[in-house]
Design a protein around this motif. Structure first.
Motif, PDB file in Angstrom:
ATOM      1  N   ASP A 154     -17.778  46.013  46.795  1.00  0.00           N
ATOM      2  CA  ASP A 154     -16.888  45.171  45.987  1.00  0.00           C
ATOM      3  C   ASP A 154     -15.484  45.150  46.573  1.00  0.00           C
ATOM      4  N   GLU A 155     -15.047  46.268  47.151  1.00  0.00           N
ATOM      5  CA  GLU A 155     -13.721  46.309  47.777  1.00  0.00           C
ATOM      6  C   GLU A 155     -13.649  45.323  48.935  1.00  0.00           C
ATOM      7  N   ASP A 156     -14.736  45.236  49.716  1.00  0.00           N
ATOM      8  CA  ASP A 156     -14.771  44.283  50.830  1.00  0.00           C
ATOM      9  C   ASP A 156     -14.714  42.845  50.312  1.00  0.00           C
ATOM     10  N   PHE A 157     -15.505  42.558  49.265  1.00  0.00           N
ATOM     11  CA  PHE A 157     -15.487  41.205  48.698  1.00  0.00           C
ATOM     12  C   PHE A 157     -14.101  40.856  48.171  1.00  0.00           C
ATOM     13  N   ILE A 158     -13.476  41.799  47.482  1.00  0.00           N
ATOM     14  CA  ILE A 158     -12.127  41.552  46.951  1.00  0.00           C
ATOM     15  C   ILE A 158     -11.144  41.322  48.095  1.00  0.00           C
ATOM     16  N   GLU A 159     -11.252  42.123  49.142  1.00  0.00           N
ATOM     17  CA  GLU A 159     -10.357  41.990  50.296  1.00  0.00           C
ATOM     18  C   GLU A 159     -10.471  40.609  50.940  1.00  0.00           C
ATOM     19  N   HIS A 160     -11.694  40.111  51.091  1.00  0.00           N
ATOM     20  CA  HIS A 160     -11.911  38.856  51.818  1.00  0.00           C
ATOM     21  C   HIS A 160     -11.955  37.611  50.939  1.00  0.00           C
ATOM     22  N   PHE A 161     -12.355  37.772  49.671  1.00  0.00           N
ATOM     23  CA  PHE A 161     -12.511  36.610  48.794  1.00  0.00           C
ATOM     24  C   PHE A 161     -11.620  36.642  47.558  1.00  0.00           C
ATOM     25  N   GLY A 162     -11.088  37.819  47.241  1.00  0.00           N
ATOM     26  CA  GLY A 162     -10.275  37.945  46.029  1.00  0.00           C
ATOM     27  C   GLY A 162     -11.108  38.084  44.768  1.00  0.00           C
ATOM     28  N   LEU A 163     -12.425  38.208  44.936  1.00  0.00           N
ATOM     29  CA  LEU A 163     -13.343  38.347  43.805  1.00  0.00           C
ATOM     30  C   LEU A 163     -14.408  39.384  44.132  1.00  0.00           C
ATOM     31  N   ARG A 164     -14.984  39.989  43.079  1.00  0.00           N
ATOM     32  CA  ARG A 164     -16.096  40.919  43.265  1.00  0.00           C
ATOM     33  C   ARG A 164     -17.373  40.125  43.581  1.00  0.00           C
ATOM     34  N   GLU A 165     -18.391  40.829  44.055  1.00  0.00           N
ATOM     35  CA  GLU A 165     -19.661  40.182  44.379  1.00  0.00           C
ATOM     36  C   GLU A 165     -20.239  39.461  43.162  1.00  0.00           C
ATOM     37  N   ASP A 166     -20.287  40.117  42.008  1.00  0.00           N
ATOM     38  CA  ASP A 166     -20.877  39.492  40.821  1.00  0.00           C
ATOM     39  C   ASP A 166     -20.116  38.227  40.418  1.00  0.00           C
ATOM     40  N   GLN A 167     -18.808  38.243  40.590  1.00  0.00           N
ATOM     41  CA  GLN A 167     -18.008  37.053  40.274  1.00  0.00           C
ATOM     42  C   GLN A 167     -18.326  35.913  41.249  1.00  0.00           C
ATOM     43  N   LEU A 168     -18.511  36.261  42.525  1.00  0.00           N
ATOM     44  CA  LEU A 168     -18.833  35.245  43.525  1.00  0.00           C
ATOM     45  C   LEU A 168     -20.205  34.644  43.259  1.00  0.00           C
ATOM     46  N   LEU A 169     -21.170  35.489  42.870  1.00  0.00           N
ATOM     47  CA  LEU A 169     -22.518  34.993  42.600  1.00  0.00           C
ATOM     48  C   LEU A 169     -22.563  34.112  41.355  1.00  0.00           C
ATOM     49  N   GLN A 170     -21.615  34.294  40.454  1.00  0.00           N
ATOM     50  CA  GLN A 170     -21.555  33.479  39.246  1.00  0.00           C
ATOM     51  C   GLN A 170     -20.760  32.186  39.456  1.00  0.00           C
ATOM     52  N   THR A 171     -20.129  32.078  40.620  1.00  0.00           N
ATOM     53  CA  THR A 171     -19.329  30.891  40.918  1.00  0.00           C
ATOM     54  C   THR A 171     -20.236  29.667  41.030  1.00  0.00           C
ATOM     55  N   ASP A 172     -19.856  28.591  40.370  1.00  0.00           N
ATOM     56  CA  ASP A 172     -20.580  27.333  40.471  1.00  0.00           C
ATOM     57  C   ASP A 172     -20.460  26.836  41.902  1.00  0.00           C
ATOM     58  N   THR A 173     -21.585  26.704  42.571  1.00  0.00           N
ATOM     59  CA  THR A 173     -21.556  26.341  43.992  1.00  0.00           C
ATOM     60  C   THR A 173     -20.895  24.996  44.227  1.00  0.00           C
ATOM     61  N   GLN A 174     -21.112  24.080  43.326  1.00  0.00           N
ATOM     62  CA  GLN A 174     -20.489  22.764  43.475  1.00  0.00           C
ATOM     63  C   GLN A 174     -18.980  22.845  43.303  1.00  0.00           C
ATOM     64  N   GLY A 175     -18.542  23.762  42.443  1.00  0.00           N
ATOM     65  CA  GLY A 175     -17.113  23.877  42.183  1.00  0.00           C
ATOM     66  C   GLY A 175     -16.434  24.960  42.999  1.00  0.00           C
ATOM     67  N   ALA A 176     -17.187  25.618  43.874  1.00  0.00           N
ATOM     68  CA  ALA A 176     -16.614  26.709  44.667  1.00  0.00           C
ATOM     69  C   ALA A 176     -15.509  26.173  45.572  1.00  0.00           C
ATOM     70  N   SER A 177     -14.457  26.921  45.645  1.00  0.00           N
ATOM     71  CA  SER A 177     -13.335  26.554  46.505  1.00  0.00           C
ATOM     72  C   SER A 177     -13.813  26.425  47.950  1.00  0.00           C
ATOM     73  N   PRO A 178     -13.391  25.380  48.645  1.00  0.00           N
ATOM     74  CA  PRO A 178     -13.750  25.254  50.059  1.00  0.00           C
ATOM     75  C   PRO A 178     -13.315  26.478  50.875  1.00  0.00           C
ATOM     76  N   VAL A 179     -12.252  27.120  50.454  1.00  0.00           N
ATOM     77  CA  VAL A 179     -11.773  28.322  51.153  1.00  0.00           C
ATOM     78  C   VAL A 179     -12.820  29.427  51.030  1.00  0.00           C
ATOM     79  N   LEU A 180     -13.395  29.610  49.835  1.00  0.00           N
ATOM     80  CA  LEU A 180     -14.422  30.633  49.632  1.00  0.00           C
ATOM     81  C   LEU A 180     -15.671  30.315  50.449  1.00  0.00           C
ATOM     82  N   VAL A 181     -16.070  29.059  50.434  1.00  0.00           N
ATOM     83  CA  VAL A 181     -17.255  28.646  51.189  1.00  0.00           C
ATOM     84  C   VAL A 181     -17.022  28.846  52.677  1.00  0.00           C
ATOM     85  N   ASP A 182     -15.877  28.409  53.179  1.00  0.00           N
ATOM     86  CA  ASP A 182     -15.550  28.578  54.600  1.00  0.00           C
ATOM     87  C   ASP A 182     -15.540  30.051  54.993  1.00  0.00           C
TER      88      ASP A 182
END
Length: 120
Positions: free
Chosen positions: A21-49
């Motif tokens: 989770d520390e790695d995910f927060i460092e690189h994405f600003g969110l925990r893994e569970d938060q990223l997995l709950q992110t709506d793929t269509q609405g995901a920030s292009p920055v997160l996807v990139d």
């Protein structure tokens, strides 16, 4: 064009690259569970990139190539000498230089020590 599956990329980071989770927060600003709950269509292009940068870029690069790149960073950016890096890796300087030239030159046990260099 690369077909992107954001959630699969996040899962790959967790499973294949042992992201915490520390790695995910460092690189994405969110925990893994938060990223997995992110709506793929609405995901920030920055997160996807970022998910693409951290997964696809390394799928075709061997572990030895990644490790020699990290050693190069220690030499060029952190200004460690090959003698110092070799000492951290518990190998001789000649073995390190040979590894940089030909990664298959080290047996797997010594290769593991070289991998640990980056974490010192």
């Amino acid at each position: 064009m690369i077909e992107v599956n954001f959630k699969k990329n996040i899962e790959a980071l967790k499973i294949d690259y042992h992201f915490t989770d520390e790695d995910f927060i460092e690189h994405f600003g969110l925990r893994e569970d938060q990223l997995l709950q992110t709506d793929t269509q609405g995901a920030s292009p920055v997160l996807v990139d970022k998910s693409i940068d951290l997964t696809y870029a390394y799928k075709h690069i061997s572990a030895d190539e990644r490790l020699t790149h990290l050693i190069d960073i220690l030499i060029q950016v952190a200004h460690f000498s090959t003698k110092t890096i070799a000492a951290y890796g518990h190998i001789s300087e000649d073995e390190l230089k040979a590894y940089i030239e030909e990664p298959s030159s080290l047996d797997s046990e010594k290769n593991l020590y070289v991998v640990l260099i980056y974490h010192c």
